[in-house]
Design an enzyme around this catalytic site. Structure first.
Site, PDB file in Angstrom:
ATOM      1  N   TRP A  14      -6.031  -2.216  -1.452  1.00 49.09           N
ATOM      2  CA  TRP A  14      -6.632  -2.020  -2.778  1.00 49.09           C
ATOM      3  C   TRP A  14      -7.064  -0.573  -3.019  1.00 49.09           C
ATOM      4  O   TRP A  14      -7.380  -0.202  -4.148  1.00 49.09           O
ATOM      5  CB  TRP A  14      -7.847  -2.930  -2.962  1.00 49.09           C
ATOM      6  CG  TRP A  14      -7.527  -4.396  -3.024  1.00 49.09           C
ATOM      7  CD1 TRP A  14      -6.298  -4.983  -2.847  1.00 49.09           C
ATOM      8  CD2 TRP A  14      -8.447  -5.462  -3.290  1.00 49.09           C
ATOM      9  NE1 TRP A  14      -6.412  -6.345  -2.976  1.00 49.09           N
ATOM     10  CE2 TRP A  14      -7.717  -6.666  -3.252  1.00 49.09           C
ATOM     11  CE3 TRP A  14      -9.824  -5.513  -3.550  1.00 49.09           C
ATOM     12  CZ2 TRP A  14      -8.308  -7.909  -3.462  1.00 49.09           C
ATOM     13  CZ3 TRP A  14     -10.423  -6.749  -3.754  1.00 49.09           C
ATOM     14  CH2 TRP A  14      -9.658  -7.938  -3.714  1.00 49.09           C
ATOM     15  N   HIS A  99      -3.504   5.809   7.390  1.00 49.75           N
ATOM     16  CA  HIS A  99      -2.844   5.856   6.075  1.00 49.75           C
ATOM     17  C   HIS A  99      -2.634   7.322   5.685  1.00 49.75           C
ATOM     18  O   HIS A  99      -3.476   8.173   5.966  1.00 49.75           O
ATOM     19  CB  HIS A  99      -3.697   5.131   5.023  1.00 49.75           C
ATOM     20  CG  HIS A  99      -2.950   4.941   3.733  1.00 49.75           C
ATOM     21  ND1 HIS A  99      -2.823   5.951   2.814  1.00 49.75           N
ATOM     22  CD2 HIS A  99      -2.267   3.889   3.235  1.00 49.75           C
ATOM     23  CE1 HIS A  99      -2.093   5.511   1.803  1.00 49.75           C
ATOM     24  NE2 HIS A  99      -1.747   4.261   2.031  1.00 49.75           N
ATOM     25  N   SER A 216       5.512   1.934  -3.214  1.00 49.50           N
ATOM     26  CA  SER A 216       6.032   1.452  -4.498  1.00 49.50           C
ATOM     27  C   SER A 216       6.796   0.129  -4.394  1.00 49.50           C
ATOM     28  O   SER A 216       7.783  -0.071  -5.093  1.00 49.50           O
ATOM     29  CB  SER A 216       6.888   2.527  -5.175  1.00 49.50           C
ATOM     30  OG  SER A 216       6.083   3.676  -5.454  1.00 49.50           O
ATOM     31  N   GLY A 237       0.265  -1.257  -2.273  1.00 46.89           N
ATOM     32  CA  GLY A 237      -0.867  -0.602  -2.929  1.00 46.89           C
ATOM     33  C   GLY A 237      -1.034  -1.107  -4.348  1.00 46.89           C
ATOM     34  O   GLY A 237      -1.580  -2.187  -4.592  1.00 46.89           O
ATOM     35  N   GLY A 238      -0.535  -0.337  -5.313  1.00 45.34           N
ATOM     36  CA  GLY A 238      -0.715  -0.636  -6.734  1.00 45.34           C
ATOM     37  C   GLY A 238      -0.442  -2.088  -7.117  1.00 45.34           C
ATOM     38  O   GLY A 238      -1.221  -2.705  -7.847  1.00 45.34           O
TER      39      GLY A 238
HETATM   40  P1  PGA Z   1       1.863   1.854  -3.417  1.00 44.01           P
HETATM   41  O1  PGA Z   1       0.918   2.205  -2.152  1.00 44.01           O
HETATM   42  O2  PGA Z   1       2.378   0.453  -3.193  1.00 44.01           O
HETATM   43  O3  PGA Z   1       0.956   1.960  -4.606  1.00 44.01           O
HETATM   44  O4  PGA Z   1       2.953   2.854  -3.426  1.00 44.01           O
HETATM   45  C1  PGA Z   1       1.245   1.790  -0.852  1.00 44.01           C
HETATM   46  C2  PGA Z   1       0.174   2.247   0.101  1.00 44.01           C
HETATM   47  O5  PGA Z   1      -0.356   3.345  -0.060  1.00 44.01           O
HETATM   48  O6  PGA Z   1      -0.177   1.524   1.063  1.00 44.01           O
END
Ligand code: PGA
Length: 255
Positions: A14, A99, A216, A237-238
């Site tokens: 998140w 990360h 992504s 992530g997003g």
């Molecule tokens: P994202 O981020 O899916 O928004 O590209 C992935 C992450 O940083 O773990």
């Protein structure tokens, strides 16, 4: 994914988004989606301050919780830090370490990441070790060197046995939050490299190691990435901030 030895895993990162009310709504949506009752293991990593609330709300859903980071030290005068034992205390099973945002924005070195990995392992947490090259490094043909350097830093500090209870996430920095995803073939190449390095030390552990792809991942591209033989799920992530989208990704990992 082609091994019955590896249960797919989808982890939602998140990051530093949302607030308490939004976290509660997101979790409500996730629980309602039944994401935790499919074949893939599912975990969400909220900001530290929401871990306990989110953990309570997820009880009985089959969805677990994890931290986004951990202190390398056990305890003590470390203002602002959170120890591995504390994450365990509030019900975490997983923790993200290394990360790329921590490495880039907070100058976390390979050595510090390796110490965080060791701290998590000591307390029985499953570290999700992130590795990944920047765009410049990829263009310089340094992807292999960077990934192996990041992995070897951890292998030099922690026994290979710790990887029996660890997860590695390949997250190309150029694909994080950019809408630009690695192609399934690009992901597969690096995932095979990671598994191969672990396999040089222990073939059995390598065969059962889950290697996640992150960068992504969305409902529309998850299935083709997860179809690769060495891609065992995703670090999201997003798209993990939208219950329906995240649930679709979890479903794709379970197929
Ligand atoms: P994202 O981020 O899916 O928004 O590209 C992935 C992450 O940083 O773990």
């Amino acid at each position: 994914m082609n091994s019955s030895l590896r249960k797919p895993l989808v982890a939602g990162n998140w990051k530093m988004f949302g607030n308490r009310a939004e976290a509660a709504r997101l979790v409500e949506g996730l629980v309602a989606s039944g994401a935790g009752s499919g074949p893939a293991e599912v975990v969400v990593c909220p900001p530290f301050v929401y871990l306990a609330d989110v953990g309570r709300q997820l009880q009985g859903s089959g969805i677990g919780i994890g931290g986004q980071d951990v202190c390398a030290e056990e305890t003590g005068a470390q203002t602002g830090e959170v120890a591995a034992s504390m994450l365990v205390d509030v019900g975490c099973r997983y923790v993200i370490v290394g990360h790329s945002e921590r490495r880039a924005l907070y100058s976390e070195s390979d050595d510090l990441v390796a110490r965080k990995f060791a701290a998590a392992s000591r307390h029985g947490l499953v570290p999700i070790l992130c590795v990944g090259e920047s765009l410049q490094e990829r263009e310089d043909d340094a992807t292999r060197t960077v990934i192996l350097r990041q992995l070897d830093a951890v292998l030099s500090m922690s026994d290979i046995g710790t990887f029996a209870r660890a997860v590695v996430a390949y997250e190309p920095v150029w694909a994080i939050g950019t809408g630009r995803t690695a192609s399934p073939a690009q992901a597969q190449e690096v995932h095979a490299l990671i598994r191969g390095r672990i396999g040089e030390k222990d073939a059995t552990i390598a065969a059962s190691l889950r290697v996640l792809y992150g960068g992504s991942v969305k409902a529309v591209n998850a299935a083709e990435l997860f179809a690769m033989p060495d891609v065992d799920g995703g670090l999201i992530g997003g798209a993990s901030l939208k219950a329906d989208e995240f649930a679709s990704i979890c479903a794709a990992a379970g197929r």
